[in-house]
Design a protein around this motif. Structure first.
Motif, mmCIF file in Angstrom:
data_model
loop_
_atom_site.group_PDB
_atom_site.id
_atom_site.type_symbol
_atom_site.label_atom_id
_atom_site.label_comp_id
_atom_site.label_asym_id
_atom_site.label_seq_id
_atom_site.Cartn_x
_atom_site.Cartn_y
_atom_site.Cartn_z
ATOM 1 N N VAL A 1 0.839 -1.204 0.000
ATOM 2 C CA VAL A 1 0.000 0.000 0.000
ATOM 3 C C VAL A 1 0.871 1.251 0.000
ATOM 4 O O VAL A 1 0.606 2.223 -0.716
ATOM 5 N N ASP A 2 1.941 1.232 0.797
ATOM 6 C CA ASP A 2 2.871 2.366 0.842
ATOM 7 C C ASP A 2 3.506 2.614 -0.523
ATOM 8 O O ASP A 2 3.842 3.753 -0.874
ATOM 9 N N ALA A 3 3.660 1.526 -1.302
ATOM 10 C CA ALA A 3 4.267 1.652 -2.633
ATOM 11 C C ALA A 3 3.270 2.071 -3.700
ATOM 12 O O ALA A 3 3.654 2.275 -4.853
ATOM 13 N N GLY A 4 1.981 2.153 -3.305
ATOM 14 C CA GLY A 4 0.973 2.621 -4.248
ATOM 15 C C GLY A 4 -0.010 1.588 -4.738
ATOM 16 O O GLY A 4 -0.866 1.875 -5.587
ATOM 17 N N CYS A 5 0.058 0.362 -4.217
ATOM 18 C CA CYS A 5 -0.880 -0.691 -4.625
ATOM 19 C C CYS A 5 -2.273 -0.380 -4.076
ATOM 20 O O CYS A 5 -2.423 -0.054 -2.891
ATOM 21 N N THR A 6 -3.285 -0.474 -4.921
ATOM 22 C CA THR A 6 -4.647 -0.122 -4.488
ATOM 23 C C THR A 6 -5.639 -1.274 -4.568
ATOM 24 O O THR A 6 -6.784 -1.124 -4.154
ATOM 25 N N SER A 7 -5.221 -2.437 -5.102
ATOM 26 C CA SER A 7 -6.150 -3.555 -5.233
ATOM 27 C C SER A 7 -5.398 -4.856 -5.480
ATOM 28 O O SER A 7 -4.195 -4.856 -5.772
ATOM 29 N N ILE A 8 -6.112 -5.973 -5.389
ATOM 30 C CA ILE A 8 -5.522 -7.272 -5.684
ATOM 31 C C ILE A 8 -5.104 -7.331 -7.149
ATOM 32 O O ILE A 8 -4.071 -7.916 -7.494
ATOM 33 N N ALA A 9 -5.889 -6.703 -8.014
ATOM 34 C CA ALA A 9 -5.549 -6.681 -9.445
ATOM 35 C C ALA A 9 -4.203 -5.998 -9.680
ATOM 36 O O ALA A 9 -3.437 -6.390 -10.566
ATOM 37 N N ASP A 10 -3.899 -4.983 -8.869
ATOM 38 C CA ASP A 10 -2.615 -4.267 -9.000
ATOM 39 C C ASP A 10 -1.411 -5.166 -8.740
ATOM 40 O O ASP A 10 -0.306 -4.895 -9.206
ATOM 41 N N LEU A 11 -1.618 -6.239 -7.963
ATOM 42 C CA LEU A 11 -0.499 -7.112 -7.601
ATOM 43 C C LEU A 11 0.139 -7.771 -8.820
ATOM 44 O O LEU A 11 1.288 -8.214 -8.760
ATOM 45 N N LYS A 12 -0.578 -7.839 -9.906
ATOM 46 C CA LYS A 12 -0.037 -8.457 -11.120
ATOM 47 C C LYS A 12 0.889 -7.503 -11.886
ATOM 48 O O LYS A 12 1.602 -7.929 -12.793
ATOM 49 N N LYS A 13 0.877 -6.244 -11.504
ATOM 50 C CA LYS A 13 1.770 -5.282 -12.156
ATOM 51 C C LYS A 13 3.205 -5.548 -11.693
ATOM 52 O O LYS A 13 3.439 -5.806 -10.509
ATOM 53 N N PRO A 14 4.181 -5.487 -12.593
ATOM 54 C CA PRO A 14 5.579 -5.795 -12.244
ATOM 55 C C PRO A 14 6.084 -5.050 -11.007
ATOM 56 O O PRO A 14 6.812 -5.622 -10.191
ATOM 57 N N LYS A 15 5.702 -3.789 -10.873
ATOM 58 C CA LYS A 15 6.187 -2.983 -9.758
ATOM 59 C C LYS A 15 5.861 -3.634 -8.417
ATOM 60 O O LYS A 15 6.694 -3.645 -7.487
ATOM 61 N N PHE A 16 4.662 -4.180 -8.283
ATOM 62 C CA PHE A 16 4.230 -4.779 -7.027
ATOM 63 C C PHE A 16 4.531 -6.276 -6.981
ATOM 64 O O PHE A 16 4.874 -6.811 -5.927
#
Length: 422
Positions: free
Chosen positions: A132-147
């Motif tokens: 969350v501190d890194a900017g993740c806002t949802s479970i779907a975001d977890l698939k983005k390379p950054k997270f």
């Protein structure tokens, strides 16, 4: 079921609903032991009522019935589906506490996101907060390379198979998997379903299997640690030390179980592996119209096309002399295991997945020197292990917190005093 709710009076249907909720929480990868205890206490309290519950107000003051459970009961009595998010919002609106009035909306939003992320297998509060501190806002975001790159292999698998891991495994599916494994490895292996299945749960998240083999007889002695009798209370059973991971590749488990299953097109990927324990993702075997299992080529092709149901599988290889102790450990549940290990510690013994042990001090040294050795007491039979602890045999379906609270009046049986649930 996790434990029986038969013949518990006029609130049978309500108790069944709560029991299903308990089973669901108890089998989740990120199991919340506080929720499990709350459900068990609520079932115990409502089961003792002689009158039918017609309104949630009748049970709000009972032991274990907090806001979350009372909301579930209210929805059940009203004939509605329980919506946890809506219930939480209603509770928040109803609260007039100063904490709520002064709270930061942005902090609330961040906490809500973090809570949702912990529903992914192996992601705990610390990792969720970092995401969350890194900017993740949802479970779907977890698939983005950054997270995704912030996660360890186990957590990454939890993301890849999130939809599958959230789908409970039925008993019939676990039985089908165990049959497939039995038919594709040496007949000398004994394959036994443990975990939630052995405790009688109707469904569970992931499948746990215990294996034994006539040639696997070595029982490792616990490390001395100055005779500590509390070691291993919360450790992962059958874990292999990092120093021995290379040896695992040529172990009986890897060579004669994992490799054959991999070649048969069952295994999708490994999450962790050792000489006594393997955890990974498998595609649930399917039968063809004539009742036979799919061909190997079909299974591999369907994995390639990402078809079918993917589940977590734990394989545990136990020594023959440790079968009883291993069954106790792998059947669970966690509260029951903690209770019997505490009982062992109070008797000056150590109970782990390999057996029951007694520490013997070196007679040539002072008692406080901490030097000595462990003696194997029992491990081959569950009944014998429990008998050594002064306990009667406990059926697997009763190995849960609710049973412990019912048995707390006999301190010599359960090993530690508990407050009676009324």
């Amino acid at each position: 079921m996790a434990f029986s709710t038969r013949n518990l009076g006029p609130n049978h249907d309500l108790l069944q609903m709560l029991s299903r909720n308990l089973e669901h929480e108890d089998s989740r990868p990120n199991r919340n032991s506080h929720k499990v205890r709350a459900f068990a206490r609520a079932i115990e309290a409502i089961g003792a009522l002689e009158e039918p519950v017609r309104d949630v107000a009748q049970v709000k003051k009972l032991k274990g019935v907090g806001i979350g459970i009372s909301n579930r009961i209210d929805a059940f009595l009203s004939g509605k589906d329980y919506d946890p998010e809506a219930a939480i919002e209603r509770s928040k609106r109803a609260s007039k506490s100063k904490t709520r009035e002064d709270s930061d909306p942005e902090e609330k939003r961040r906490n809500k996101i973090a809570r949702s992320l912990t529903s992914v297998s192996s992601i705990g509060p610390t990792t969720a907060k970092a995401l969350v501190d890194a900017g993740c806002t949802s479970i779907a975001d977890l698939k983005k390379p950054k997270f995704f790159d912030m996660l360890n292999p186990l957590q990454q698998a939890g993301v890849r198979y999130y939809e599958h891991f959230e789908r409970p495994v039925e008993r019939s599916q676990a039985e089908l998997l165990a049959k497939f494994i039995s038919e594709n490895i040496s007949h000398k292996f004994q394959v036994e379903l443990v975990g939630g299945y052995r405790r009688g749960a109707r469904s569970f998240f992931g499948v746990d299997i215990m294996l034994t083999h006539p040639s696997h007889v070595h029982v490792p002695t616990p490390p001395s640690k100055n005779g500590s009798i509390s070691q291993g209370m919360n450790s992962v059973p059958f874990r292999t030390s990092s120093k021995k991971l290379r040896e695992a590749q040529d172990s009986l488990l890897m060579r004669d179980v994992v490799c054959p299953l991999e070649s048969r097109g069952l295994i999708v990927e490994a999450l962790s592996q050792g000489s006594r324990r393997w955890q990974g993702v498998i595609r649930l075997p399917e039968r063809t119209a004539d009742g036979a299992f799919e061909e190997r080529s079909q299974r591999i092709e369907r994995i390639r096309e990402k078809q079918g149901l993917y589940i977590r599988l734990d394989l545990n290889l136990a020594p023959m002399k440790s079968k009883g102790a291993a069954l106790l450990t792998l059947t669970g549940d966690k509260e029951f295991n903690l209770d019997i290990r505490t009982k062992a510690a109070r008797l000056g013994l150590l109970l782990n997945e390999f057996g029951l042990w007694r520490w013997t001090s070196d007679p040539s040294l002072p008692e406080d020197a901490g030097e000595g050795y462990w003696t194997f007491v029992e491990g081959e039979n569950e009944d014998a292990v429990l008998r050594e602890l002064g306990m009667d045999y406990v059926e697997p379906i009763k190995r849960n917190f609710a049973y412990l609270t019912k048995s707390d009046s006999d301190v010599s049986t359960m090993g530690r005093p508990r407050k009676k649930v009324v």
